[in-house]
Design a protein around this motif. Sequence first.
Motif, short mmCIF file in Angstrom:
data_model
loop_
_atom_site.label_atom_id
_atom_site.label_comp_id
_atom_site.label_asym_id
_atom_site.label_seq_id
_atom_site.Cartn_x
_atom_site.Cartn_y
_atom_site.Cartn_z
N SER A 72 99.66 60.75 117.06
CA SER A 72 100.17 59.51 116.47
C SER A 72 101.63 59.78 116.15
CB SER A 72 99.37 59.18 115.21
OG SER A 72 99.96 58.10 114.53
N PRO A 73 102.57 59.25 116.94
CA PRO A 73 103.98 59.61 116.79
C PRO A 73 104.57 59.40 115.40
CG PRO A 73 103.65 58.38 118.81
CD PRO A 73 102.36 58.32 118.04
N SER A 74 104.12 58.39 114.71
CA SER A 74 104.69 58.13 113.38
C SER A 74 104.06 58.98 112.29
CB SER A 74 104.58 56.64 113.03
OG SER A 74 103.24 56.20 113.13
N GLU A 75 103.00 59.75 112.63
CA GLU A 75 102.34 60.60 111.63
C GLU A 75 102.67 62.08 111.80
OE1 GLU A 75 98.15 59.47 110.59
OE2 GLU A 75 98.42 58.27 112.41
N GLY A 76 103.09 62.48 112.98
CA GLY A 76 103.37 63.89 113.20
C GLY A 76 102.18 64.62 113.79
N LEU A 77 102.31 65.93 113.87
CA LEU A 77 101.32 66.75 114.56
C LEU A 77 100.11 67.14 113.71
CD1 LEU A 77 100.60 68.32 117.16
CD2 LEU A 77 101.91 70.23 116.22
N MET A 78 100.34 67.53 112.49
CA MET A 78 99.28 68.11 111.67
C MET A 78 98.48 67.05 110.90
SD MET A 78 99.56 71.19 112.54
CE MET A 78 98.56 72.10 111.41
N VAL A 79 97.89 66.12 111.63
CA VAL A 79 97.09 65.06 111.03
C VAL A 79 95.79 64.90 111.81
CG1 VAL A 79 99.11 63.81 110.13
CG2 VAL A 79 98.19 63.24 112.39
N GLU A 80 94.85 64.21 111.21
CA GLU A 80 93.55 64.00 111.84
C GLU A 80 93.64 63.26 113.17
OE1 GLU A 80 89.18 62.09 110.71
OE2 GLU A 80 90.90 61.66 109.43
N ALA A 81 94.65 62.43 113.33
CA ALA A 81 94.79 61.63 114.56
C ALA A 81 95.21 62.46 115.77
CB ALA A 81 95.78 60.49 114.34
N THR A 82 95.66 63.70 115.57
CA THR A 82 95.98 64.56 116.70
C THR A 82 94.67 64.98 117.35
OG1 THR A 82 98.02 65.35 115.68
CG2 THR A 82 97.06 66.73 117.41
N VAL A 83 94.51 64.63 118.61
CA VAL A 83 93.23 64.87 119.29
C VAL A 83 93.46 65.60 120.60
CG1 VAL A 83 91.24 63.76 120.40
CG2 VAL A 83 92.12 62.87 118.24
N ALA A 84 92.71 66.68 120.79
CA ALA A 84 92.68 67.38 122.08
C ALA A 84 91.33 67.08 122.72
CB ALA A 84 92.84 68.89 121.88
N ALA A 85 91.36 66.48 123.87
CA ALA A 85 90.15 66.22 124.64
C ALA A 85 90.18 67.20 125.81
CB ALA A 85 90.11 64.79 125.13
N VAL A 86 89.22 68.11 125.84
CA VAL A 86 89.25 69.18 126.84
C VAL A 86 87.92 69.30 127.56
CG1 VAL A 86 91.00 70.47 125.56
CG2 VAL A 86 88.59 70.99 125.18
N ASN A 87 87.94 70.06 128.66
CA ASN A 87 86.77 70.35 129.47
C ASN A 87 86.27 69.12 130.21
OD1 ASN A 87 85.29 72.46 130.49
ND2 ASN A 87 83.73 72.39 128.91
N ALA A 94 90.67 63.05 130.60
CA ALA A 94 91.00 63.69 129.33
C ALA A 94 92.02 62.86 128.55
CB ALA A 94 91.54 65.09 129.58
N GLU A 95 93.00 62.30 129.26
CA GLU A 95 93.99 61.43 128.61
C GLU A 95 93.30 60.23 127.95
OE1 GLU A 95 98.09 60.94 130.62
OE2 GLU A 95 96.70 61.40 132.26
N ALA A 96 92.41 59.60 128.67
CA ALA A 96 91.70 58.43 128.13
C ALA A 96 90.91 58.81 126.88
CB ALA A 96 90.78 57.83 129.19
N ALA A 97 90.21 59.94 126.92
CA ALA A 97 89.42 60.38 125.77
C ALA A 97 90.31 60.76 124.59
CB ALA A 97 88.53 61.56 126.17
N ALA A 98 91.42 61.46 124.85
CA ALA A 98 92.33 61.85 123.78
C ALA A 98 92.95 60.62 123.12
CB ALA A 98 93.41 62.79 124.31
N LEU A 99 93.39 59.67 123.94
CA LEU A 99 93.98 58.44 123.37
C LEU A 99 92.96 57.65 122.57
CD1 LEU A 99 96.26 57.24 126.31
CD2 LEU A 99 97.00 57.99 124.03
N LYS A 100 91.74 57.55 123.07
CA LYS A 100 90.70 56.82 122.34
C LYS A 100 90.43 57.47 120.99
CE LYS A 100 85.97 55.10 122.84
NZ LYS A 100 85.10 55.75 121.91
N GLY A 101 90.28 58.80 120.99
CA GLY A 101 90.03 59.51 119.75
C GLY A 101 91.18 59.40 118.77
#
Length: 188
Positions: A72-87, A94-101
Amino acid sequence: MRKLAAVLGGVLCCAAPVLAEPMGAEAAGALLYPAKGSAVEMLPQDVLSETDVKALTMVGTGQPYYGAIAISPSEGLMVEATVAAVNHHSTEAAEAAALKGCEEKRKGEAACAVVALIRPEGWEARDLQLSSDATAAVQGDYTAPGALAISGSTGMFGLAKGTDAGAAAVAACEEKAKAGDCVVAVAD
């Protein structure tokens, strides 16, 4: 760094493209990357510091491919909205899943954005892409007659052996995915 790893572990699932026809294990094996070894591609952005980029790159290389990291660009990196969708079975899934999360957790005004992609080391586009785990299954546990089915929306997979392996692999995939989209990707 532990907090970053925990934040990035927010979404760990998979996804895959729809395949026209299953591929034999020998042909699949020639297209698959080693099951371990990821590289991070940082995408153009103007919100992360050099330290953030280094941290994302370090954490991302330890994740299974294919993956994406959304923030979430306006929140920064170290927040709950930062999502890594892997595997997943592709970076697009993965992009679709990360954006949704990310969007589900975002509190800031700006829409979430993918800032990094996680792919196998030496990645280039190929006719078959499977997640790290599905790749390991094909390279290790797969025997003919057999089949591997994958889910395009969740990235789950099912592996089966025997004469009716295709149907059994789809059933095993659907049991995990519960998405109705499992298809046979590898079959002999």
